[in-house]
Design a protein around this motif. Structure first.
Motif, PDB file in Angstrom:
ATOM      1  N   GLU A  12     -32.442  33.335  22.276  1.00 19.05           N
ATOM      2  CA  GLU A  12     -31.601  33.637  21.121  1.00 19.05           C
ATOM      3  C   GLU A  12     -30.289  32.855  21.195  1.00 19.05           C
ATOM      4  O   GLU A  12     -29.844  32.287  20.189  1.00 19.05           O
ATOM      5  CB  GLU A  12     -31.301  35.136  21.051  1.00 19.05           C
ATOM      6  CG  GLU A  12     -32.499  35.980  20.680  1.00 19.05           C
ATOM      7  CD  GLU A  12     -32.263  37.459  20.861  1.00 19.05           C
ATOM      8  OE1 GLU A  12     -32.967  38.246  20.195  1.00 19.05           O
ATOM      9  OE2 GLU A  12     -31.392  37.856  21.677  1.00 19.05           O
ATOM     10  N   LYS A  13     -29.684  32.813  22.376  1.00 19.23           N
ATOM     11  CA  LYS A  13     -28.417  32.073  22.538  1.00 19.23           C
ATOM     12  C   LYS A  13     -28.607  30.594  22.208  1.00 19.23           C
ATOM     13  O   LYS A  13     -27.789  29.999  21.499  1.00 19.23           O
ATOM     14  CB  LYS A  13     -27.881  32.214  23.968  1.00 19.23           C
ATOM     15  CG  LYS A  13     -27.229  33.539  24.241  1.00 19.23           C
ATOM     16  CD  LYS A  13     -26.668  33.576  25.651  1.00 19.23           C
ATOM     17  CE  LYS A  13     -26.053  34.925  25.940  1.00 19.23           C
ATOM     18  NZ  LYS A  13     -25.479  35.003  27.289  1.00 19.23           N
ATOM     19  N   GLU A  14     -29.665  30.012  22.723  1.00 20.87           N
ATOM     20  CA  GLU A  14     -29.923  28.592  22.464  1.00 20.87           C
ATOM     21  C   GLU A  14     -30.154  28.340  20.970  1.00 20.87           C
ATOM     22  O   GLU A  14     -29.649  27.373  20.411  1.00 20.87           O
ATOM     23  CB  GLU A  14     -31.122  28.114  23.279  1.00 20.87           C
ATOM     24  CG  GLU A  14     -30.841  28.031  24.763  1.00 20.87           C
ATOM     25  CD  GLU A  14     -32.079  27.755  25.603  1.00 20.87           C
ATOM     26  OE1 GLU A  14     -33.211  27.784  25.055  1.00 20.87           O
ATOM     27  OE2 GLU A  14     -31.919  27.529  26.815  1.00 20.87           O
ATOM     28  N   GLY A  15     -30.920  29.222  20.342  1.00 22.78           N
ATOM     29  CA  GLY A  15     -31.198  29.068  18.916  1.00 22.78           C
ATOM     30  C   GLY A  15     -29.957  29.264  18.062  1.00 22.78           C
ATOM     31  O   GLY A  15     -29.686  28.475  17.145  1.00 22.78           O
ATOM     32  N   ILE A  16     -29.186  30.293  18.371  1.00 26.27           N
ATOM     33  CA  ILE A  16     -27.955  30.547  17.616  1.00 26.27           C
ATOM     34  C   ILE A  16     -26.994  29.380  17.791  1.00 26.27           C
ATOM     35  O   ILE A  16     -26.366  28.931  16.827  1.00 26.27           O
ATOM     36  CB  ILE A  16     -27.320  31.885  18.040  1.00 26.27           C
ATOM     37  CG1 ILE A  16     -28.185  33.041  17.539  1.00 26.27           C
ATOM     38  CG2 ILE A  16     -25.888  32.002  17.513  1.00 26.27           C
ATOM     39  CD1 ILE A  16     -27.803  34.396  18.078  1.00 26.27           C
ATOM     40  N   MET A  17     -26.890  28.872  19.014  1.00 21.03           N
ATOM     41  CA  MET A  17     -26.013  27.736  19.267  1.00 21.03           C
ATOM     42  C   MET A  17     -26.426  26.542  18.395  1.00 21.03           C
ATOM     43  O   MET A  17     -25.580  25.873  17.796  1.00 21.03           O
ATOM     44  CB  MET A  17     -26.051  27.355  20.748  1.00 21.03           C
ATOM     45  CG  MET A  17     -24.964  26.407  21.168  1.00 21.03           C
ATOM     46  SD  MET A  17     -24.948  25.978  22.932  1.00 21.03           S
ATOM     47  CE  MET A  17     -25.489  27.450  23.739  1.00 21.03           C
ATOM     48  N   SER A  18     -27.715  26.288  18.307  1.00 19.14           N
ATOM     49  CA  SER A  18     -28.214  25.180  17.500  1.00 19.14           C
ATOM     50  C   SER A  18     -27.905  25.391  16.018  1.00 19.14           C
ATOM     51  O   SER A  18     -27.509  24.457  15.318  1.00 19.14           O
ATOM     52  CB  SER A  18     -29.715  25.007  17.719  1.00 19.14           C
ATOM     53  OG  SER A  18     -30.201  23.945  16.961  1.00 19.14           O
ATOM     54  N   ILE A  19     -28.066  26.609  15.547  1.00 19.78           N
ATOM     55  CA  ILE A  19     -27.761  26.916  14.143  1.00 19.78           C
ATOM     56  C   ILE A  19     -26.263  26.782  13.889  1.00 19.78           C
ATOM     57  O   ILE A  19     -25.839  26.199  12.886  1.00 19.78           O
ATOM     58  CB  ILE A  19     -28.270  28.325  13.766  1.00 19.78           C
ATOM     59  CG1 ILE A  19     -29.802  28.334  13.753  1.00 19.78           C
ATOM     60  CG2 ILE A  19     -27.708  28.765  12.414  1.00 19.78           C
ATOM     61  CD1 ILE A  19     -30.430  29.706  13.650  1.00 19.78           C
ATOM     62  N   LEU A  20     -25.439  27.288  14.798  1.00 25.28           N
ATOM     63  CA  LEU A  20     -23.986  27.226  14.617  1.00 25.28           C
ATOM     64  C   LEU A  20     -23.470  25.794  14.579  1.00 25.28           C
ATOM     65  O   LEU A  20     -22.494  25.504  13.888  1.00 25.28           O
ATOM     66  CB  LEU A  20     -23.274  28.011  15.721  1.00 25.28           C
ATOM     67  CG  LEU A  20     -23.471  29.528  15.714  1.00 25.28           C
ATOM     68  CD1 LEU A  20     -22.786  30.165  16.919  1.00 25.28           C
ATOM     69  CD2 LEU A  20     -22.966  30.150  14.415  1.00 25.28           C
ATOM     70  N   ARG A  21     -24.131  24.896  15.284  1.00 26.86           N
ATOM     71  CA  ARG A  21     -23.703  23.493  15.290  1.00 26.86           C
ATOM     72  C   ARG A  21     -23.938  22.810  13.930  1.00 26.86           C
ATOM     73  O   ARG A  21     -23.405  21.742  13.676  1.00 26.86           O
ATOM     74  CB  ARG A  21     -24.398  22.720  16.391  1.00 26.86           C
ATOM     75  CG  ARG A  21     -23.941  23.163  17.773  1.00 26.86           C
ATOM     76  CD  ARG A  21     -24.145  22.118  18.818  1.00 26.86           C
ATOM     77  NE  ARG A  21     -23.730  22.581  20.122  1.00 26.86           N
ATOM     78  CZ  ARG A  21     -22.468  22.604  20.567  1.00 26.86           C
ATOM     79  NH1 ARG A  21     -21.513  22.186  19.792  1.00 26.86           N
ATOM     80  NH2 ARG A  21     -22.186  23.038  21.775  1.00 26.86           N
ATOM     81  N   ARG A  22     -24.709  23.428  13.071  1.00 22.13           N
ATOM     82  CA  ARG A  22     -24.994  22.876  11.745  1.00 22.13           C
ATOM     83  C   ARG A  22     -23.939  23.295  10.706  1.00 22.13           C
ATOM     84  O   ARG A  22     -23.910  22.767   9.601  1.00 22.13           O
ATOM     85  CB  ARG A  22     -26.366  23.360  11.258  1.00 22.13           C
ATOM     86  CG  ARG A  22     -27.485  22.906  12.160  1.00 22.13           C
ATOM     87  CD  ARG A  22     -28.785  23.672  11.857  1.00 22.13           C
ATOM     88  NE  ARG A  22     -29.737  23.456  12.925  1.00 22.13           N
ATOM     89  CZ  ARG A  22     -30.533  22.401  13.032  1.00 22.13           C
ATOM     90  NH1 ARG A  22     -30.510  21.474  12.101  1.00 22.13           N
ATOM     91  NH2 ARG A  22     -31.358  22.271  14.043  1.00 22.13           N
TER      92      ARG A  22
END
Length: 127
Positions: free
Chosen positions: A6-16
Motif C-alpha cells: 500500500e505504501k509503495e502504491g500510494i507513493m506512486s500515486i502521490l508522485r503523479r
C-alpha cells in the motif's frame, strides 16, 4: 497501518499529483500541524499519518485519473468508465488491502466531494 505494498502504491500515486495539491493533502492529513516544503516531505507526511489506504485514496485531490494511470502502468487494466469509488475499490483489491474487503462508505461531505469530481455526463446518471 499501511502495508508495504500500500505504501509503495500510494507513493506512486502521490508522485503523479501536482505539488500544490500534494501539499494540501499532507496539510489536511496532519491537521496543518506539519508544514511541508518538498514533495518527499509531503509524501512522507501522508504515509506517516494515514490511518488506512482508503483514508488516502478517498481524498478530493487524489483523482480517479491518477489511480487509473497508476493501475495501467502496473499492468492492471480496469475500465475507464469506472467512477472514483469503483476505481478506489479496484486499487485496494490490486494491493490486496484489508480495506478492499468491505463496502466503501462515505460521509455526506465526502459523498458531495465525489459528486463534484464527476464529469457532467456522469452526474446525470446519478441524479
Amino acid at each position: 497501518m499501511l502495508t508495504v505494498r500500500e505504501k509503495e502504491g500510494i507513493m506512486s500515486i502521490l508522485r503523479r499529483i501536482p505539488d500544490q495539491d500534494l501539499r494540501s493533502v499532507a496539510e489536511t492529513m496532519t491537521n496543518k500541524m506539519i508544514r511541508v516544503e518538498t514533495t518527499d516531505e509531503a509524501i512522507n507526511a501522508v504515509l506517516s499519518y494515514a490511518e488506512s489506504a482508503l483514508d488516502v485514496l478517498k481524498r478530493r485531490k487524489i483523482k480517479k485519473d491518477y489511480m487509473f494511470q497508476y493501475l495501467h502502468d502496473c499492468g492492471h487494466i480496469i475500465s475507464p468508465t469506472l467512477d472514483k469509488i469503483e476505481t478506489i475499490q479496484a486499487t485496494l483489491a490490486f494491493w490486496e488491502s484489508k480495506d478492499a474487503q468491505g463496502q466503501i462508505t462515505l460521509t455526506e461531505e465526502e459523498d458531495a466531494m465525489m459528486y463534484e469530481e464527476m464529469q457532467p455526463a456522469d452526474r446525470k446518471s446519478v441524479v
